[in-house]
Design a protein around this motif. Structure first.
Motif, PDB file in Angstrom:
ATOM      1  N   PRO A 194       0.808  -1.227   0.000  1.00  0.00           N
ATOM      2  CA  PRO A 194       0.000   0.000   0.000  1.00  0.00           C
ATOM      3  C   PRO A 194       0.837   1.271   0.000  1.00  0.00           C
ATOM      4  N   ASP A 195       2.121   1.155   0.408  1.00  0.00           N
ATOM      5  CA  ASP A 195       3.004   2.324   0.446  1.00  0.00           C
ATOM      6  C   ASP A 195       3.700   2.578  -0.883  1.00  0.00           C
ATOM      7  N   MET A 196       3.449   1.708  -1.858  1.00  0.00           N
ATOM      8  CA  MET A 196       4.060   1.873  -3.176  1.00  0.00           C
ATOM      9  C   MET A 196       2.995   2.349  -4.158  1.00  0.00           C
ATOM     10  N   ASP A 197       3.263   3.456  -4.831  1.00  0.00           N
ATOM     11  CA  ASP A 197       2.279   4.004  -5.774  1.00  0.00           C
ATOM     12  C   ASP A 197       2.260   3.224  -7.082  1.00  0.00           C
ATOM     13  N   LEU A 198       3.444   2.884  -7.589  1.00  0.00           N
ATOM     14  CA  LEU A 198       3.536   2.229  -8.888  1.00  0.00           C
ATOM     15  C   LEU A 198       4.574   1.120  -8.837  1.00  0.00           C
ATOM     16  N   GLY A 199       4.304   0.038  -9.564  1.00  0.00           N
ATOM     17  CA  GLY A 199       5.298  -1.002  -9.763  1.00  0.00           C
ATOM     18  C   GLY A 199       5.627  -1.100 -11.241  1.00  0.00           C
ATOM     19  N   VAL A 200       6.914  -1.182 -11.553  1.00  0.00           N
ATOM     20  CA  VAL A 200       7.357  -1.314 -12.941  1.00  0.00           C
ATOM     21  C   VAL A 200       7.610  -2.779 -13.230  1.00  0.00           C
ATOM     22  N   ILE A 201       6.904  -3.317 -14.217  1.00  0.00           N
ATOM     23  CA  ILE A 201       7.023  -4.729 -14.561  1.00  0.00           C
ATOM     24  C   ILE A 201       7.974  -4.877 -15.736  1.00  0.00           C
ATOM     25  N   GLY A 202       9.048  -5.645 -15.517  1.00  0.00           N
ATOM     26  CA  GLY A 202      10.008  -5.891 -16.581  1.00  0.00           C
ATOM     27  C   GLY A 202      11.014  -4.750 -16.717  1.00  0.00           C
ATOM     28  N   GLU A 203      11.505  -4.592 -17.942  1.00  0.00           N
ATOM     29  CA  GLU A 203      12.538  -3.593 -18.252  1.00  0.00           C
ATOM     30  C   GLU A 203      12.036  -2.189 -17.907  1.00  0.00           C
ATOM     31  N   GLY A 204      12.850  -1.405 -17.201  1.00  0.00           N
ATOM     32  CA  GLY A 204      12.322  -0.197 -16.602  1.00  0.00           C
ATOM     33  C   GLY A 204      12.718   1.144 -17.179  1.00  0.00           C
ATOM     34  N   GLU A 205      13.729   1.206 -18.074  1.00  0.00           N
ATOM     35  CA  GLU A 205      14.220   2.515 -18.507  1.00  0.00           C
ATOM     36  C   GLU A 205      13.127   3.372 -19.146  1.00  0.00           C
ATOM     37  N   GLU A 206      12.465   2.839 -20.149  1.00  0.00           N
ATOM     38  CA  GLU A 206      11.467   3.640 -20.870  1.00  0.00           C
ATOM     39  C   GLU A 206      10.235   3.906 -20.004  1.00  0.00           C
ATOM     40  N   THR A 207       9.866   2.939 -19.168  1.00  0.00           N
ATOM     41  CA  THR A 207       8.719   3.131 -18.282  1.00  0.00           C
ATOM     42  C   THR A 207       8.988   4.257 -17.293  1.00  0.00           C
ATOM     43  N   LEU A 208      10.156   4.248 -16.684  1.00  0.00           N
ATOM     44  CA  LEU A 208      10.475   5.291 -15.706  1.00  0.00           C
ATOM     45  C   LEU A 208      10.574   6.659 -16.373  1.00  0.00           C
ATOM     46  N   ALA A 209      11.145   6.700 -17.571  1.00  0.00           N
ATOM     47  CA  ALA A 209      11.227   7.972 -18.296  1.00  0.00           C
ATOM     48  C   ALA A 209       9.832   8.526 -18.578  1.00  0.00           C
ATOM     49  N   GLU A 210       8.894   7.644 -18.919  1.00  0.00           N
ATOM     50  CA  GLU A 210       7.524   8.083 -19.186  1.00  0.00           C
ATOM     51  C   GLU A 210       6.849   8.579 -17.906  1.00  0.00           C
ATOM     52  N   ILE A 211       7.129   7.935 -16.785  1.00  0.00           N
ATOM     53  CA  ILE A 211       6.583   8.389 -15.493  1.00  0.00           C
ATOM     54  C   ILE A 211       7.072   9.799 -15.177  1.00  0.00           C
ATOM     55  N   VAL A 212       8.363  10.037 -15.386  1.00  0.00           N
ATOM     56  CA  VAL A 212       8.945  11.355 -15.101  1.00  0.00           C
ATOM     57  C   VAL A 212       8.345  12.421 -16.011  1.00  0.00           C
ATOM     58  N   ARG A 213       8.162  12.081 -17.282  1.00  0.00           N
ATOM     59  CA  ARG A 213       7.575  13.047 -18.212  1.00  0.00           C
ATOM     60  C   ARG A 213       6.147  13.414 -17.792  1.00  0.00           C
ATOM     61  N   LEU A 214       5.405  12.427 -17.322  1.00  0.00           N
ATOM     62  CA  LEU A 214       4.047  12.700 -16.860  1.00  0.00           C
ATOM     63  C   LEU A 214       4.055  13.604 -15.629  1.00  0.00           C
ATOM     64  N   LEU A 215       4.990  13.353 -14.722  1.00  0.00           N
ATOM     65  CA  LEU A 215       5.103  14.212 -13.532  1.00  0.00           C
ATOM     66  C   LEU A 215       5.417  15.648 -13.921  1.00  0.00           C
ATOM     67  N   GLN A 216       6.296  15.800 -14.898  1.00  0.00           N
ATOM     68  CA  GLN A 216       6.683  17.146 -15.332  1.00  0.00           C
ATOM     69  C   GLN A 216       5.551  17.855 -16.065  1.00  0.00           C
ATOM     70  N   ALA A 217       4.723  17.090 -16.758  1.00  0.00           N
ATOM     71  CA  ALA A 217       3.666  17.698 -17.581  1.00  0.00           C
ATOM     72  C   ALA A 217       2.433  18.087 -16.775  1.00  0.00           C
ATOM     73  N   CYS A 218       2.224  17.457 -15.638  1.00  0.00           N
ATOM     74  CA  CYS A 218       1.013  17.712 -14.852  1.00  0.00           C
ATOM     75  C   CYS A 218       1.280  18.735 -13.744  1.00  0.00           C
ATOM     76  N   ASP A 219       0.319  19.618 -13.514  1.00  0.00           N
ATOM     77  CA  ASP A 219       0.452  20.599 -12.442  1.00  0.00           C
ATOM     78  C   ASP A 219       0.402  19.924 -11.076  1.00  0.00           C
ATOM     79  N   SER A 220      -0.394  18.876 -10.972  1.00  0.00           N
ATOM     80  CA  SER A 220      -0.460  18.099  -9.743  1.00  0.00           C
ATOM     81  C   SER A 220      -0.077  16.656 -10.072  1.00  0.00           C
ATOM     82  N   ARG A 221      -0.059  15.792  -9.068  1.00  0.00           N
ATOM     83  CA  ARG A 221       0.324  14.407  -9.323  1.00  0.00           C
ATOM     84  C   ARG A 221      -0.669  13.761 -10.288  1.00  0.00           C
TER      85      ARG A 221
END
Length: 436
Positions: free
Chosen positions: A53-80
């Protein structure tokens, strides 16, 4: 404390199963500090149902592109970003408001691997002598105790040109004495190995650094030995697993005891050290069969022989076997899968030996390993280090005393179950290490 001071927007945690208790504690601390908590690695990929419950997201498998997409979403949104945003990101698992799991569509593997830039080693504090790199992902084999093939979905390689370019970058920037390849199986492709060796020889890299890398017994022949020699390989990492044919057949298909022995003989004759790993405690393995593995270790010139008790790690066939027997589940104490623990305090799958009997056998293997390490320390390492101690005699003595003390105490603990030699040796060490 560090999380509170940094106040990060995102905290990423990578975890194997045996460290998952620690990952959950870190996730709780990061969440309390207001960070988005993302967990990745083999554990969450194998059993996403264990997302805490303390983990917001789990990355399944290879993580580079998934994590990059998560960061881009964080940067693009005013809130979470909300759950609807995360649902569009491939390769994720997260909890829905009702507590159920949502797993997004799988992410395609990165092709070609050369798209990935070199690791930012300048952000680390690397050792000045030993560096490592990884030139491939996955393994073409399916050993019952290993989750690599299932995690990576096959095997992919960096090109020889990419590999040699990364080697040159490390050599120019850090001047290491040794380079270790931590691929699951560096020599999986003979064609690629030939090209890497060709480029290394063209650039004169074999004269600047020595290599350690991973091999497999059934792939070792005269040509492989010649290529490793040309590359200046000083030691190989090899999973020999067992000195008993029946146990070996269960653990690792496509390899025979005869191939194991031939590989050790060829490597030793070629002047290449052999650091081997072994596994005891297969479900139907008997005490006598385990002792055959010990005999194999004793009669062979191995530079290292580390033995593990077979552990049911998620994502492996052994986990499925243990789960069917009710030995493991998704809510267990994950520290019981720690490969470094003795069998008395971990989950084992043997049906022929008790945990206490396995532990006694494991200590036999550890005693042999420690005796071999002590021999190498006094006969090889001490004389070698003392020859070059004129410039830094005190630092050399301190280093040797530290290592000698550590090895001796470990040996005494294994031999006698006590540290009766620890106190006098500690006093000697304290005097020498305290000298200015």
């Amino acid at each position: 404390a560090a999380i509170s001071e940094l106040k990060p927007d995102l905290v990423g945690i990578s975890s194997v199963s045996q460290n998952y208790n620690r990952a959950m504690r870190l996730a709780r601390l990061a969440g309390e500090a207001g960070a988005l908590v993302v967990v990745g690695g083999t554990h969450i990929s194998a059993i996403p149902e264990t997302l805490s419950p303390d983990m917001d997201l789990g990355v399944i498998g290879e993580g580079e592109e998934t994590l990059a997409e998560i960061v881009r979403l964080l940067q693009a949104c005013d809130s979470r970003p909300g759950l609807s945003h995360w649902a569009e990101v491939p390769g994720l698992v997260f909890r829905k408001p009702d507590g159920g799991l949502h797993i997004t569509r799988p992410r395609a593997p990165i092709e070609p691997l050369d798209r990935i830039p070199f690791p930012a080693r300048d952000l680390l504090s690397p050792d000045s002598k030993y560096y490592h790199l990884i030139s491939s992902r996955g393994c073409p084999y399916n050993c019952v105790f290993c989750s690599s093939t299932r995690f990576w979905g096959g095997v992919r390689f960096h090109s020889p040109e990419y590999v040699v370019q990364e080697i040159e970058m490390i050599l120019d920037k850090y001047q290491p004495q040794h380079l270790t390849f931590f691929d699951d199986l560096f020599i999986a492709s003979r064609k690629r190995l030939r090209r890497i060796v060709e480029l290394i020889r063209q650039q004169g890299i074999h004269e600047r650094v020595a290599f350690q890398l991973t091999v497999r017994a059934n792939l070792i022949d005269e040509e492989t030995i010649d290529l490793l020699q040309q590359m200046n390989v000083f030691d190989v990492l090899i999973g020999l697993e067992s000195g008993n044919e029946r146990a070996l057949r269960f653990l690792k298909s496509n390899v025979t005891l005869e191939q194991n022995q031939r590989a050790v003989d060829l490597l030793h004759a070629g002047g290449i050290g052999v650091s081997a790993t072994f596994i005891i405690g297969a479900p139907h393995e008997t005490r006598q069969e385990i002792l055959q593995t010990l005999a194999f270790i004793k009669r062979n010139p191995l530079s290292e022989a580390r033995t593990y008790v077979l552990t049911p790690l998620p994502g492996t066939p052994v986990w499925d076997m243990a789960q069917a027997r009710g030995l493991v589940n998704d809510n267990m104490d994950w520290s019981q899968l720690d490969l470094t623990k003795n069998p008395n305090s971990k989950i084992t799958v043997s049906e022929t030996l008790t945990a206490e009997e396995l532990n006694d056998l494991y200590r036999l293997f550890e005693r042999v390993r420690m005796r071999r390490q002590l021999y190498r320390f006094w006969i090889h390492e001490v004389p070698s280090r003392l020859k070059n101690a004129l410039r830094h005699p005190l630092a050399t003595c301190r280093s040797l005393i530290r290592k000698g003390h550590s090895l001796w105490c470990q040996m005494q603990q294994l031999e006698n179950g006590t540290d009766r030699w620890k106190l006098p040796f500690t006093r000697i060490k304290a005097v020498i290490l305290g000298m200015k």
